[in-house]
Design a protein around this motif. Structure first.
Motif, PDB file in Angstrom:
ATOM      1  N   ALA A  69      42.401  31.288  58.968  1.00 50.15           N
ATOM      2  CA  ALA A  69      43.544  31.317  59.875  1.00 50.15           C
ATOM      3  C   ALA A  69      43.121  30.973  61.300  1.00 50.15           C
ATOM      4  CB  ALA A  69      44.206  32.695  59.833  1.00 50.15           C
ATOM      5  N   CYS A  70      41.943  31.459  61.710  1.00 47.21           N
ATOM      6  CA  CYS A  70      41.450  31.153  63.058  1.00 47.21           C
ATOM      7  C   CYS A  70      41.171  29.662  63.209  1.00 47.21           C
ATOM      8  CB  CYS A  70      40.190  31.963  63.349  1.00 47.21           C
ATOM      9  SG  CYS A  70      40.470  33.742  63.486  1.00 47.21           S
ATOM     10  N   PHE A  71      40.586  29.047  62.201  1.00 46.26           N
ATOM     11  CA  PHE A  71      40.361  27.601  62.263  1.00 46.26           C
ATOM     12  C   PHE A  71      41.683  26.854  62.414  1.00 46.26           C
ATOM     13  CE2 PHE A  71      36.310  28.550  59.911  1.00 46.26           C
ATOM     14  CZ  PHE A  71      35.443  27.981  60.832  1.00 46.26           C
ATOM     15  N   ARG A  72      42.663  27.212  61.599  1.00 48.24           N
ATOM     16  CA  ARG A  72      43.936  26.499  61.628  1.00 48.24           C
ATOM     17  C   ARG A  72      44.625  26.657  62.990  1.00 48.24           C
ATOM     18  NH1 ARG A  72      46.154  24.396  56.767  1.00 48.24           N
ATOM     19  NH2 ARG A  72      44.421  24.195  55.293  1.00 48.24           N
ATOM     20  N   PHE A  73      44.599  27.871  63.554  1.00 48.67           N
ATOM     21  CA  PHE A  73      45.273  28.071  64.836  1.00 48.67           C
ATOM     22  C   PHE A  73      44.492  27.450  65.982  1.00 48.67           C
ATOM     23  CE2 PHE A  73      49.060  30.338  63.932  1.00 48.67           C
ATOM     24  CZ  PHE A  73      49.777  30.322  65.125  1.00 48.67           C
ATOM     25  N   GLY A 113      44.555  23.067  70.189  1.00 52.66           N
ATOM     26  CA  GLY A 113      43.667  22.107  70.837  1.00 52.66           C
ATOM     27  C   GLY A 113      42.317  22.670  71.209  1.00 52.66           C
ATOM     28  N   MET A 114      41.865  23.686  70.472  1.00 51.12           N
ATOM     29  CA  MET A 114      40.594  24.348  70.768  1.00 51.12           C
ATOM     30  C   MET A 114      39.502  23.890  69.807  1.00 51.12           C
ATOM     31  SD  MET A 114      42.467  28.013  71.321  1.00 51.12           S
ATOM     32  CE  MET A 114      41.026  29.051  71.431  1.00 51.12           C
ATOM     33  N   HIS A 115      39.596  22.645  69.310  1.00 50.47           N
ATOM     34  CA  HIS A 115      38.644  22.097  68.370  1.00 50.47           C
ATOM     35  C   HIS A 115      38.119  20.777  68.929  1.00 50.47           C
ATOM     36  CE1 HIS A 115      42.296  19.880  67.821  1.00 50.47           C
ATOM     37  NE2 HIS A 115      41.712  19.013  67.007  1.00 50.47           N
ATOM     38  N   GLU A 116      37.089  20.258  68.326  1.00 46.70           N
ATOM     39  CA  GLU A 116      36.565  18.959  68.743  1.00 46.70           C
ATOM     40  C   GLU A 116      36.008  18.236  67.526  1.00 46.70           C
ATOM     41  OE1 GLU A 116      33.026  18.170  71.586  1.00 46.70           O
ATOM     42  OE2 GLU A 116      34.839  17.769  72.753  1.00 46.70           O
ATOM     43  N   GLY A 117      36.853  17.403  66.924  1.00 43.22           N
ATOM     44  CA  GLY A 117      36.429  16.648  65.758  1.00 43.22           C
ATOM     45  C   GLY A 117      35.946  17.561  64.643  1.00 43.22           C
ATOM     46  N   ILE A 118      34.727  17.310  64.163  1.00 41.94           N
ATOM     47  CA  ILE A 118      34.125  18.148  63.130  1.00 41.94           C
ATOM     48  C   ILE A 118      32.910  18.904  63.677  1.00 41.94           C
ATOM     49  CG2 ILE A 118      34.927  16.696  61.227  1.00 41.94           C
ATOM     50  CD1 ILE A 118      32.080  15.473  61.120  1.00 41.94           C
ATOM     51  N   ARG A 136      48.778  34.926  61.114  1.00 46.11           N
ATOM     52  CA  ARG A 136      48.786  34.761  59.667  1.00 46.11           C
ATOM     53  C   ARG A 136      50.211  34.708  59.117  1.00 46.11           C
ATOM     54  NH1 ARG A 136      44.105  37.583  56.207  1.00 46.11           N
ATOM     55  NH2 ARG A 136      45.549  36.691  54.683  1.00 46.11           N
ATOM     56  N   ARG A 137      51.116  35.476  59.728  1.00 50.16           N
ATOM     57  CA  ARG A 137      52.516  35.396  59.280  1.00 50.16           C
ATOM     58  C   ARG A 137      53.087  34.001  59.534  1.00 50.16           C
ATOM     59  NH1 ARG A 137      52.656  40.621  61.568  1.00 50.16           N
ATOM     60  NH2 ARG A 137      53.643  39.840  63.473  1.00 50.16           N
ATOM     61  N   ILE A 138      52.756  33.430  60.683  1.00 52.71           N
ATOM     62  CA  ILE A 138      53.221  32.074  60.991  1.00 52.71           C
ATOM     63  C   ILE A 138      52.645  31.077  59.993  1.00 52.71           C
ATOM     64  CG2 ILE A 138      53.110  30.203  62.700  1.00 52.71           C
ATOM     65  CD1 ILE A 138      53.115  32.455  64.867  1.00 52.71           C
ATOM     66  N   LEU A 139      51.340  31.190  59.718  1.00 53.13           N
ATOM     67  CA  LEU A 139      50.703  30.278  58.773  1.00 53.13           C
ATOM     68  C   LEU A 139      51.231  30.486  57.350  1.00 53.13           C
ATOM     69  CD1 LEU A 139      47.026  30.434  60.072  1.00 53.13           C
ATOM     70  CD2 LEU A 139      48.588  28.497  60.268  1.00 53.13           C
ATOM     71  N   ASP A 140      51.521  31.729  56.992  1.00 55.96           N
ATOM     72  CA  ASP A 140      52.070  31.982  55.657  1.00 55.96           C
ATOM     73  C   ASP A 140      53.391  31.235  55.463  1.00 55.96           C
ATOM     74  OD1 ASP A 140      49.986  33.606  54.867  1.00 55.96           O
ATOM     75  OD2 ASP A 140      51.018  35.485  55.353  1.00 55.96           O
ATOM     76  N   ARG A 141      54.147  31.089  56.548  1.00 56.93           N
ATOM     77  CA  ARG A 141      55.414  30.355  56.464  1.00 56.93           C
ATOM     78  C   ARG A 141      55.199  28.847  56.529  1.00 56.93           C
ATOM     79  NH1 ARG A 141      56.974  34.250  60.368  1.00 56.93           N
ATOM     80  NH2 ARG A 141      56.841  32.672  62.006  1.00 56.93           N
ATOM     81  N   GLU A 142      54.272  28.400  57.381  1.00 59.98           N
ATOM     82  CA  GLU A 142      54.171  26.989  57.712  1.00 59.98           C
ATOM     83  C   GLU A 142      52.981  26.254  57.099  1.00 59.98           C
ATOM     84  OE1 GLU A 142      54.311  26.823  61.965  1.00 59.98           O
ATOM     85  OE2 GLU A 142      56.264  27.800  62.089  1.00 59.98           O
ATOM     86  N   GLU A 143      51.866  26.967  56.865  1.00 54.49           N
ATOM     87  CA  GLU A 143      50.656  26.339  56.315  1.00 54.49           C
ATOM     88  C   GLU A 143      49.984  27.279  55.326  1.00 54.49           C
ATOM     89  OE1 GLU A 143      47.854  24.199  58.947  1.00 54.49           O
ATOM     90  OE2 GLU A 143      49.133  24.881  60.584  1.00 54.49           O
ATOM     91  N   PRO A 144      50.673  27.713  54.272  1.00 51.27           N
ATOM     92  CA  PRO A 144      50.095  28.708  53.370  1.00 51.27           C
ATOM     93  C   PRO A 144      48.824  28.259  52.672  1.00 51.27           C
ATOM     94  CG  PRO A 144      52.100  27.750  52.427  1.00 51.27           C
ATOM     95  CD  PRO A 144      52.030  27.285  53.864  1.00 51.27           C
ATOM     96  N   ALA A 145      48.543  26.945  52.690  1.00 44.73           N
ATOM     97  CA  ALA A 145      47.333  26.457  52.021  1.00 44.73           C
ATOM     98  C   ALA A 145      46.060  27.002  52.632  1.00 44.73           C
ATOM     99  CB  ALA A 145      47.306  24.920  52.061  1.00 44.73           C
TER     100      ALA A 145
END
Length: 269
Positions: free
Chosen positions: A38-42, A47-52, A255-264
């Protein structure tokens, strides 16, 4: 910019996995996997990521010598609970497909080994916090209320030596931590250390918000006025008193937001 881990350079990479260890499929472990995914997805959403290139790790519940970390070659937006690797401190992948990115292994393995209180370590090049690692002076000015969450909790690693591609650089970074929870890594990015995934996420999120507001204030060209140290200290203590509960509620809301929008993100396969 990212590098696959070369097992020939990993310390004791031939070390055998200790026999008769409990399996890694307990409910506590899967909850940790889902929290970290969930932390990775959020982080991607914000915009707190940089490529891989960036990496989050967490020592496995019930263990002191193995940790979860993202595999090399995946963007944060792709990662699921099942993708996360379980590694030991010697470069062995004990569970999962693939290998960690080289700097992820050498930084995170050495941090978890040398700084046992750091059960969780989040490393990013998130833009506003990283921008403040590039300028003269102390990175964070304690002038806004959000910044006060980090009062007396930060340090600066000033000895940038390029990519961390061996255990010596990982050990040097670990030695720079001291008692801090937040490490501003000059010319590089930030490291957030926590006792739980929820607490590390909460700090990572609010750190970038504090740095973003500071960058906006700096862009006005007008002097930034810090909060008086005695007020900053009292306010920081007030914030810390409720941090653990607040952090868990913060992660639960994500996690509630992701459960609705990105459950994968919770996928086990």
């Amino acid at each position: 910019m990212a590098h696959a881990l070369n097992r020939d350079t990993a310390p004791d990479s031939s070390t055998a996995v200790a026999p008769n260890r409990p399996d890694f499929d307990s409910e506590a472990v899967w909850n940790a996997r889902e929290d970290l995914a969930a932390c990775f997805r959020f982080a991607h959403r914000l915009g707190m990521h940089e490529g891989i290139c960036n990496h989050f790790s967490a020592v496995l519940p019930g263990y002191d010598d193995v940790f979860l970390v993202n595999p090399y070659g995946y963007a944060f937006s792709e990662l699921t609970a099942a993708h996360l690797l379980i590694c030991d401190f010697h470069g062995n992948v004990l569970s999962g497909k693939g290998t960690p990115e080289a700097t992820a292994f050498f930084i995170h393995a050495r941090l978890h080994m040398k700084v046992p209180r750091a059960r969780v370590a989040f490393h990013t090049h998130m833009p506003h916090a990283t921008a403040l690692c590039m300028v003269e002076g102390e990175p964070l000015v304690f002038a806004g209320q959000t910044a006060l969450k980090f009062y007396d909790r930060t340090t600066v690693d000033r000895d940038y030596n390029g990519l961390a591609l061996d255990s010596r650089e990982g050990d040097r970074i670990a030695a720079s931590v001291g008692d801090a929870d937040i490490v501003f890594m000059k010319h590089h990015g930030v490291m957030v250390l926590g006792n739980s995934i929820a607490e590390a996420w909460d700090d990572l999120y609010y750190l970038e918000r504090a740095c973003e507001v500071q960058c906006i204030a700096m862009s006005t060209g007008r002097p930034i006025v810090p909060v008086a140290p005695e007020i900053a200290s009292v306010t920081a203590k007030q914030m810390r008193e409720g941090d653990r509960e607040s952090a868990r509620l913060h992660l639960d809301s994500m996690r509630r937001i992701l459960d609705r929008e990105e459950p994968a993100y919770r996928s086990r396969g």
